[in-house]
Design a protein around this motif. Structure first.
Motif, PDB file in Angstrom:
ATOM      1  N   SER A  63       0.900  -1.093   0.120  1.00  0.00           N
ATOM      2  CA  SER A  63       0.049  -0.073   0.210  1.00  0.00           C
ATOM      3  C   SER A  63       0.989   1.414   0.091  1.00  0.00           C
ATOM      4  N   ARG A  64       0.735   2.321  -1.034  1.00  0.00           N
ATOM      5  CA  ARG A  64       1.207   3.369  -1.053  1.00  0.00           C
ATOM      6  C   ARG A  64       0.464   4.650  -0.429  1.00  0.00           C
ATOM      7  N   TYR A  65      -0.981   4.379  -0.654  1.00  0.00           N
ATOM      8  CA  TYR A  65      -1.730   5.428  -0.268  1.00  0.00           C
ATOM      9  C   TYR A  65      -3.188   5.040  -0.023  1.00  0.00           C
ATOM     10  N   LYS A  67      -6.433   6.834   1.791  1.00  0.00           N
ATOM     11  CA  LYS A  67      -7.089   7.958   2.474  1.00  0.00           C
ATOM     12  C   LYS A  67      -8.416   8.367   1.629  1.00  0.00           C
ATOM     13  N   THR A  71      -7.519   3.550  -2.155  1.00  0.00           N
ATOM     14  CA  THR A  71      -6.345   2.898  -1.723  1.00  0.00           C
ATOM     15  C   THR A  71      -5.619   2.485  -3.103  1.00  0.00           C
ATOM     16  N   CYS A  74       1.328  -0.585  -4.959  1.00  0.00           N
ATOM     17  CA  CYS A  74       2.483  -0.887  -5.759  1.00  0.00           C
ATOM     18  C   CYS A  74       2.772  -2.312  -5.942  1.00  0.00           C
ATOM     19  N   ASN A 218       6.571   8.870  -7.834  1.00  0.00           N
ATOM     20  CA  ASN A 218       6.170   9.279  -6.628  1.00  0.00           C
ATOM     21  C   ASN A 218       4.726  10.034  -6.846  1.00  0.00           C
ATOM     22  N   ARG A 219       4.754  11.096  -7.631  1.00  0.00           N
ATOM     23  CA  ARG A 219       3.406  11.976  -7.696  1.00  0.00           C
ATOM     24  C   ARG A 219       2.323  10.947  -8.232  1.00  0.00           C
ATOM     25  N   SER A 221       1.504   7.780  -7.707  1.00  0.00           N
ATOM     26  CA  SER A 221       0.911   6.901  -6.630  1.00  0.00           C
ATOM     27  C   SER A 221       0.567   7.965  -5.676  1.00  0.00           C
ATOM     28  N   GLN A 222       1.000   8.880  -5.201  1.00  0.00           N
ATOM     29  CA  GLN A 222       0.688   9.705  -4.119  1.00  0.00           C
ATOM     30  C   GLN A 222      -0.524  10.867  -4.391  1.00  0.00           C
ATOM     31  N   PHE A 223      -0.702  11.330  -5.740  1.00  0.00           N
ATOM     32  CA  PHE A 223      -1.673  12.391  -5.988  1.00  0.00           C
ATOM     33  C   PHE A 223      -2.344  11.946  -7.233  1.00  0.00           C
TER      34      PHE A 223
END
Length: 298
Positions: A63-65, A67, A71, A74, A218-219, A221-223
């Motif tokens: 799990s990378r995110y 919220k 979910t 990766c 990174n962006r 998976s996170q945004f």
């Protein structure tokens, strides 16, 4: 019908990879092509079942995110050269069949997919498989990407599945000013959670043909990925009212007799091999130099 299943949530580090599409081209054909021109195979029930298993499996996924009901995972694969992402969102007040329609309806996608530049259908292979083109905006100064994909779909009980992978079509070669990316395997699983609730899974493994900066990966998976899932959810909430005003009975993905695309044969297509495409190095592009696309506005 829509070929934007890979969308802006797909990104990778570039380089070598294991091509997941090869199971389609060899498992049913019973032989391996001896040249670089690998034939394509339209996915069958076992392929859809395998895709569903990947969506529902927790093995080797990190799990990378997590919220706000979204979910993002990766895959912990040995080769990290091409990232495999999986996303899930629970869609309250949205029927599974509505999500399915939203993901198919090209006319409606133009209303909500702000990252899309262009999409069009090229031809149909069977009643539940076609070939199409999709291009999307990358943050400037990164080059925009595009795809030609074979897409197949299947309602399976209370589930709906859509999967695609990249192919080569002789009349649709790479375009100037775009980087032709490669979908190794991309798709959606929609599951009904009752009369008016559903869960959407999105799994994608795309080679963007280039060495992208780590901040881009990174962006994603996170945004980018979470926001893309929420956009689909919000679009699905508004779709029934929109569809009532725009050809409510027109759903060629459900009613094949409505499909007016020209017929093409799978023999006209070959697998799009990443090695045959341009590979650009954008790894030195700094985050400060980029201009965010509409879909990345905070």
């Amino acid at each position: 019908m829509s070929h934007s299943d890979q969308g802006s949530a797909a990104a990778a580090d570039g380089g070598g990879h294991t091509d997941l599409r090869l199971r389609y081209s060899s498992s049913s054909l019973g032989h391996v092509c001896q040249s670089w021109k690998m034939p394509v195979q339209i996915p069958d029930d076992s392929d859809f079942s395998s895709f569903k298993d990947q969506c529902l499996s927790s093995d080797a996924w990190t799990s990378r995110y997590n919220k706000g009901g979204v979910t993002v995972w990766c895959h912990e694969q040995e080769s990290r050269s091409v990232q495999k992402l999986k996303m899930r969102i629970v869609c309250k007040d949205v029927k599974a069949e509505t999500l399915y329609d939203v993901l198919h309806d090209t006319s409606y996608r133009r209303k909500w997919d702000t990252n899309m530049i262009e999409t069009y259908d090229i031809g149909r292979l069977t009643v539940n498989a076609d070939v199409g083109y999709y291009s999307w905006k990358c943050p400037s100064p990164l080059k925009n990407r595009d795809f030609v994909t074979m897409r197949s779909w299947l309602p399976l009980g209370s589930d709906y599945l859509i999967i695609n992978y990249s192919v080569k079509h002789p009349q649709h070669p790479p375009k100037k000013d775009y980087v032709r990316a490669v979908s190794l395997l991309t798709g959606y699983l929609i599951q009904s959670n009752g009369a008016n609730c559903s869960t959407l899974y999105y799994l994608t493994q795309v080679d963007p043909r280039g060495s992208l900066p780590k901040w881009v990966v990174n962006r994603v998976s996170q945004f980018v990925a979470p926001k893309a899932m929420r956009k689909i959810y919000k679009a699905s909430l508004k779709y029934p009212e929109w569809k009532r005003r725009h050809d409510p009975g027109l759903k060629p993905w459900m009613f094949p007799e409505q499909n007016c695309l020209p017929c093409i044969s799978a023999s006209e297509l070959t697998l799009q091999r990443a090695a045959s495409l341009e590979n650009i190095d954008e790894s030195n592009v700094s985050e400060e130099r980029t201009h965010q696309s509409d879909d990345e506005d905070t």
